[in-house]
Design a protein around this motif. Sequence first.
Motif, PDB file in Angstrom:
ATOM      1  N   ILE A  85       0.845  -1.188   0.000  1.00 43.43           N
ATOM      2  CA  ILE A  85       0.000   0.000   0.000  1.00 43.43           C
ATOM      3  C   ILE A  85       0.884   1.244   0.000  1.00 43.43           C
ATOM      4  O   ILE A  85       2.055   1.194   0.362  1.00 43.43           O
ATOM      5  N   SER A  86       0.289   2.357  -0.382  1.00 42.15           N
ATOM      6  CA  SER A  86       1.028   3.620  -0.406  1.00 42.15           C
ATOM      7  C   SER A  86       1.180   4.161   1.013  1.00 42.15           C
ATOM      8  O   SER A  86       0.483   3.725   1.944  1.00 42.15           O
ATOM      9  N   GLN A  87       2.057   5.123   1.165  1.00 41.70           N
ATOM     10  CA  GLN A  87       2.229   5.765   2.474  1.00 41.70           C
ATOM     11  C   GLN A  87       0.929   6.438   2.903  1.00 41.70           C
ATOM     12  O   GLN A  87       0.570   6.414   4.074  1.00 41.70           O
ATOM     13  N   ALA A  88       0.206   7.021   1.960  1.00 41.42           N
ATOM     14  CA  ALA A  88      -1.074   7.665   2.263  1.00 41.42           C
ATOM     15  C   ALA A  88      -2.086   6.647   2.794  1.00 41.42           C
ATOM     16  O   ALA A  88      -2.825   6.925   3.739  1.00 41.42           O
ATOM     17  N   GLN A  89      -2.109   5.458   2.198  1.00 38.41           N
ATOM     18  CA  GLN A  89      -3.027   4.413   2.671  1.00 38.41           C
ATOM     19  C   GLN A  89      -2.634   3.932   4.061  1.00 38.41           C
ATOM     20  O   GLN A  89      -3.501   3.671   4.898  1.00 38.41           O
ATOM     21  N   ALA A  90      -1.349   3.806   4.304  1.00 33.94           N
ATOM     22  CA  ALA A  90      -0.881   3.384   5.621  1.00 33.94           C
ATOM     23  C   ALA A  90      -1.274   4.404   6.684  1.00 33.94           C
ATOM     24  O   ALA A  90      -1.761   4.048   7.764  1.00 33.94           O
TER      25      ALA A  90
ATOM     26  N   GLU B  95      -3.596  -3.573  19.324  1.00 29.32           N
ATOM     27  CA  GLU B  95      -4.714  -4.264  18.677  1.00 29.32           C
ATOM     28  C   GLU B  95      -4.568  -4.231  17.164  1.00 29.32           C
ATOM     29  O   GLU B  95      -4.831  -5.234  16.480  1.00 29.32           O
ATOM     30  N   VAL B  96      -4.128  -3.111  16.647  1.00 31.52           N
ATOM     31  CA  VAL B  96      -3.900  -2.995  15.198  1.00 31.52           C
ATOM     32  C   VAL B  96      -2.783  -3.940  14.774  1.00 31.52           C
ATOM     33  O   VAL B  96      -2.911  -4.678  13.792  1.00 31.52           O
ATOM     34  N   ARG B  97      -1.710  -3.958  15.551  1.00 33.51           N
ATOM     35  CA  ARG B  97      -0.587  -4.848  15.224  1.00 33.51           C
ATOM     36  C   ARG B  97      -0.995  -6.322  15.301  1.00 33.51           C
ATOM     37  O   ARG B  97      -0.516  -7.147  14.514  1.00 33.51           O
ATOM     38  N   ALA B  98      -1.895  -6.665  16.223  1.00 33.80           N
ATOM     39  CA  ALA B  98      -2.380  -8.042  16.333  1.00 33.80           C
ATOM     40  C   ALA B  98      -3.165  -8.440  15.084  1.00 33.80           C
ATOM     41  O   ALA B  98      -3.012  -9.557  14.577  1.00 33.80           O
ATOM     42  N   VAL B  99      -3.972  -7.519  14.576  1.00 35.19           N
ATOM     43  CA  VAL B  99      -4.717  -7.802  13.339  1.00 35.19           C
ATOM     44  C   VAL B  99      -3.741  -7.953  12.168  1.00 35.19           C
ATOM     45  O   VAL B  99      -3.866  -8.889  11.369  1.00 35.19           O
ATOM     46  N   LEU B 100      -2.778  -7.060  12.076  1.00 36.11           N
ATOM     47  CA  LEU B 100      -1.786  -7.181  11.009  1.00 36.11           C
ATOM     48  C   LEU B 100      -1.066  -8.526  11.096  1.00 36.11           C
ATOM     49  O   LEU B 100      -0.832  -9.178  10.072  1.00 36.11           O
ATOM     50  N   ALA B 101      -0.739  -8.945  12.311  1.00 40.43           N
ATOM     51  CA  ALA B 101      -0.039 -10.220  12.507  1.00 40.43           C
ATOM     52  C   ALA B 101      -0.890 -11.408  12.038  1.00 40.43           C
ATOM     53  O   ALA B 101      -0.345 -12.408  11.563  1.00 40.43           O
TER      54      ALA B 101
ATOM     55  N   THR C 178       4.098  -7.459   9.348  1.00 39.54           N
ATOM     56  CA  THR C 178       4.807  -6.911  10.499  1.00 39.54           C
ATOM     57  C   THR C 178       4.819  -5.391  10.514  1.00 39.54           C
ATOM     58  O   THR C 178       5.094  -4.786  11.539  1.00 39.54           O
ATOM     59  N   SER C 179       4.521  -4.774   9.381  1.00 42.55           N
ATOM     60  CA  SER C 179       4.508  -3.324   9.268  1.00 42.55           C
ATOM     61  C   SER C 179       3.587  -2.945   8.114  1.00 42.55           C
ATOM     62  O   SER C 179       3.517  -3.674   7.114  1.00 42.55           O
TER      63      SER C 179
ATOM     64  N   PRO D 208       0.400  -5.837   1.673  1.00 42.17           N
ATOM     65  CA  PRO D 208       0.076  -5.916   0.246  1.00 42.17           C
ATOM     66  C   PRO D 208      -1.224  -5.170  -0.055  1.00 42.17           C
ATOM     67  O   PRO D 208      -2.194  -5.257   0.700  1.00 42.17           O
ATOM     68  N   ALA D 209      -1.240  -4.447  -1.150  1.00 44.38           N
ATOM     69  CA  ALA D 209      -2.408  -3.643  -1.515  1.00 44.38           C
ATOM     70  C   ALA D 209      -3.668  -4.494  -1.628  1.00 44.38           C
ATOM     71  O   ALA D 209      -4.752  -4.045  -1.263  1.00 44.38           O
ATOM     72  N   TYR D 210      -3.538  -5.731  -2.097  1.00 43.57           N
ATOM     73  CA  TYR D 210      -4.721  -6.572  -2.264  1.00 43.57           C
ATOM     74  C   TYR D 210      -5.357  -6.959  -0.922  1.00 43.57           C
ATOM     75  O   TYR D 210      -6.515  -7.369  -0.886  1.00 43.57           O
TER      76      TYR D 210
END
Length: 64
Positions: A6-11, A28-34, A39-40, A45-47
């Motif tokens: 994803i773009s920096q704007a999307q992040a 909580e956000v990091r847990a969902v990403l995991a 990891t960041s 991935p944009a998809y």
Amino acid sequence: MFDKPISQAQATRLWMIARVELKLQDCEVRAVLAEYGVTSTKFLPAYQYKEIMNRLRQCADAEF
């Protein structure tokens, strides 16, 4: 291409929505990403962006 992050704007938007609108903590956000093996947001991935946003909304709804 499926691997494009994803773009920096999307992040930035993801974090703003998670913190301000959904009132989620960073952990909580990091847990969902995991859950998605991310990891960041730099490597998200944009998809997967919409799917992760939906999952963050589910987490916020579950807390109320």
